[in-house]
Design a protein around this motif. Structure first.
Motif, PDB file in Angstrom:
ATOM      1  N   ALA A  93       0.821  -1.212   0.000  1.00 54.49           N
ATOM      2  CA  ALA A  93       0.000   0.000   0.000  1.00 54.49           C
ATOM      3  C   ALA A  93       0.855   1.262   0.000  1.00 54.49           C
ATOM      4  CB  ALA A  93      -0.951   0.002   1.193  1.00 54.49           C
ATOM      5  N   GLY A  94       2.087   1.192  -0.554  1.00 54.30           N
ATOM      6  CA  GLY A  94       2.945   2.361  -0.656  1.00 54.30           C
ATOM      7  C   GLY A  94       3.577   2.784   0.647  1.00 54.30           C
ATOM      8  N   ALA A  95       3.453   1.979   1.703  1.00 50.74           N
ATOM      9  CA  ALA A  95       3.979   2.341   3.016  1.00 50.74           C
ATOM     10  C   ALA A  95       5.452   1.979   3.113  1.00 50.74           C
ATOM     11  CB  ALA A  95       3.202   1.620   4.108  1.00 50.74           C
ATOM     12  N   GLU A  96       6.208   2.853   3.722  1.00 50.77           N
ATOM     13  CA  GLU A  96       7.600   2.542   4.014  1.00 50.77           C
ATOM     14  C   GLU A  96       7.692   2.129   5.472  1.00 50.77           C
ATOM     15  OE1 GLU A  96      10.791   4.919   2.774  1.00 50.77           O
ATOM     16  OE2 GLU A  96       9.901   5.416   0.867  1.00 50.77           O
ATOM     17  N   PRO A  97       8.700   1.297   5.785  1.00 49.44           N
ATOM     18  CA  PRO A  97       8.829   0.857   7.174  1.00 49.44           C
ATOM     19  C   PRO A  97       9.283   2.001   8.075  1.00 49.44           C
ATOM     20  CG  PRO A  97      10.737   0.197   5.913  1.00 49.44           C
ATOM     21  CD  PRO A  97       9.763   0.788   4.937  1.00 49.44           C
ATOM     22  N   VAL A  98       8.973   1.885   9.336  1.00 42.33           N
ATOM     23  CA  VAL A  98       9.488   2.842  10.308  1.00 42.33           C
ATOM     24  C   VAL A  98      10.888   2.378  10.714  1.00 42.33           C
ATOM     25  CG1 VAL A  98       7.242   3.620  11.144  1.00 42.33           C
ATOM     26  CG2 VAL A  98       8.328   1.646  12.200  1.00 42.33           C
ATOM     27  N   ASP A  99      11.736   3.326  11.125  1.00 43.88           N
ATOM     28  CA  ASP A  99      13.136   3.017  11.429  1.00 43.88           C
ATOM     29  C   ASP A  99      13.308   1.862  12.408  1.00 43.88           C
ATOM     30  OD1 ASP A  99      14.485   4.650   9.699  1.00 43.88           O
ATOM     31  OD2 ASP A  99      14.993   6.171  11.181  1.00 43.88           O
ATOM     32  N   ARG A 100      12.446   1.764  13.393  1.00 40.08           N
ATOM     33  CA  ARG A 100      12.624   0.708  14.398  1.00 40.08           C
ATOM     34  C   ARG A 100      12.440  -0.689  13.807  1.00 40.08           C
ATOM     35  NH1 ARG A 100       7.428   2.680  15.897  1.00 40.08           N
ATOM     36  NH2 ARG A 100       5.869   1.063  15.586  1.00 40.08           N
ATOM     37  N   ASP A 101      11.767  -0.792  12.649  1.00 43.78           N
ATOM     38  CA  ASP A 101      11.538  -2.080  12.004  1.00 43.78           C
ATOM     39  C   ASP A 101      12.599  -2.423  10.967  1.00 43.78           C
ATOM     40  OD1 ASP A 101       9.214  -2.392  13.479  1.00 43.78           O
ATOM     41  OD2 ASP A 101       7.963  -1.479  11.925  1.00 43.78           O
ATOM     42  N   VAL A 102      13.522  -1.509  10.706  1.00 46.31           N
ATOM     43  CA  VAL A 102      14.532  -1.697   9.669  1.00 46.31           C
ATOM     44  C   VAL A 102      15.847  -2.156  10.284  1.00 46.31           C
ATOM     45  CG1 VAL A 102      15.889  -0.538   7.887  1.00 46.31           C
ATOM     46  CG2 VAL A 102      13.477   0.046   8.186  1.00 46.31           C
ATOM     47  N   ARG A 103      16.462  -3.129   9.630  1.00 45.58           N
ATOM     48  CA  ARG A 103      17.830  -3.532   9.982  1.00 45.58           C
ATOM     49  C   ARG A 103      18.734  -2.908   8.919  1.00 45.58           C
ATOM     50  NH1 ARG A 103      20.960  -8.252   8.531  1.00 45.58           N
ATOM     51  NH2 ARG A 103      19.078  -9.003   7.514  1.00 45.58           N
ATOM     52  N   TRP A 104      19.449  -1.852   9.283  1.00 40.00           N
ATOM     53  CA  TRP A 104      20.311  -1.128   8.353  1.00 40.00           C
ATOM     54  C   TRP A 104      21.592  -1.912   8.139  1.00 40.00           C
ATOM     55  CZ3 TRP A 104      17.687   2.240   5.771  1.00 40.00           C
ATOM     56  CH2 TRP A 104      16.619   2.891   6.364  1.00 40.00           C
ATOM     57  N   VAL A 105      21.996  -2.078   6.893  1.00 47.10           N
ATOM     58  CA  VAL A 105      23.160  -2.886   6.529  1.00 47.10           C
ATOM     59  C   VAL A 105      23.904  -2.241   5.373  1.00 47.10           C
ATOM     60  CG1 VAL A 105      22.040  -5.049   7.239  1.00 47.10           C
ATOM     61  CG2 VAL A 105      21.882  -4.297   4.866  1.00 47.10           C
ATOM     62  N   TYR A 106      25.043  -2.807   5.043  1.00 51.81           N
ATOM     63  CA  TYR A 106      25.729  -2.502   3.793  1.00 51.81           C
ATOM     64  C   TYR A 106      26.046  -3.850   3.168  1.00 51.81           C
ATOM     65  CZ  TYR A 106      28.901  -0.852   0.268  1.00 51.81           C
ATOM     66  OH  TYR A 106      29.487  -0.579  -0.946  1.00 51.81           O
ATOM     67  N   GLN A 107      25.231  -4.265   2.211  1.00 49.76           N
ATOM     68  CA  GLN A 107      25.375  -5.574   1.585  1.00 49.76           C
ATOM     69  C   GLN A 107      25.563  -5.410   0.083  1.00 49.76           C
ATOM     70  OE1 GLN A 107      25.167  -8.990   2.840  1.00 49.76           O
ATOM     71  NE2 GLN A 107      26.032  -9.155   0.792  1.00 49.76           N
ATOM     72  N   PRO A 108      26.769  -5.714  -0.433  1.00 49.71           N
ATOM     73  CA  PRO A 108      26.949  -5.657  -1.881  1.00 49.71           C
ATOM     74  C   PRO A 108      26.139  -6.758  -2.564  1.00 49.71           C
ATOM     75  CG  PRO A 108      28.971  -6.408  -0.814  1.00 49.71           C
ATOM     76  CD  PRO A 108      27.984  -6.101   0.266  1.00 49.71           C
ATOM     77  N   VAL A 109      25.606  -6.437  -3.741  1.00 47.51           N
ATOM     78  CA  VAL A 109      24.781  -7.375  -4.493  1.00 47.51           C
ATOM     79  C   VAL A 109      25.069  -7.240  -5.985  1.00 47.51           C
ATOM     80  CG1 VAL A 109      22.883  -7.398  -2.809  1.00 47.51           C
ATOM     81  CG2 VAL A 109      22.848  -5.736  -4.665  1.00 47.51           C
ATOM     82  N   GLU A 110      24.618  -8.231  -6.715  1.00 49.14           N
ATOM     83  CA  GLU A 110      24.587  -8.168  -8.166  1.00 49.14           C
ATOM     84  C   GLU A 110      23.124  -8.350  -8.567  1.00 49.14           C
ATOM     85  OE1 GLU A 110      27.345  -9.684 -11.844  1.00 49.14           O
ATOM     86  OE2 GLU A 110      27.364 -10.810  -9.979  1.00 49.14           O
ATOM     87  N   VAL A 111      22.637  -7.476  -9.454  1.00 50.01           N
ATOM     88  CA  VAL A 111      21.210  -7.422  -9.777  1.00 50.01           C
ATOM     89  C   VAL A 111      20.982  -7.763 -11.241  1.00 50.01           C
ATOM     90  CG1 VAL A 111      19.151  -5.960  -9.780  1.00 50.01           C
ATOM     91  CG2 VAL A 111      20.938  -5.581  -8.072  1.00 50.01           C
TER      92      VAL A 111
END
Length: 86
Positions: A14-32
């Motif tokens: 529904a276009g909602a973004e998570p609130v900060d307390r629900d996010v696990r902030w990371v730095y993860q390299p990926v290939e897309v």
């Protein structure tokens, strides 16, 4: 070049973004997988789960010119890369 973690665009249910307390902030390299046979390097900077238990990631594709956005995670399209060469 549209960044995609999965088959759905947008910022989550529904276009909602998570609130900060629900996010696990990371730095993860990926290939897309860009969907046209090409792959690009990128990074995931955050993870969260919606109420249905689906994982979402904040994905940015390097040198695309697009800011990162929340996408449903699809391991068939986004390959997690090691953080170190060990």
């Amino acid at each position: 070049m549209k960044s995609q973690c999965g088959p759905e665009d947008g910022a989550g249910p529904a276009g909602a973004e998570p609130v900060d307390r629900d996010v696990r902030w990371v730095y993860q390299p990926v290939e897309v997988d860009l969907g046209d046979g090409d792959w690009a390097l990128g990074r995931i900077t955050g993870w969260w789960q919606d109420t249905a238990g689906q994982p979402w990631c904040r994905l940015r594709i390097g040198r695309s010119g697009h800011a990162g956005d929340w996408q449903r995670f699809d391991p068939a399209r986004v390959l997690l890369l090691p953080l170190s060469g060990l």
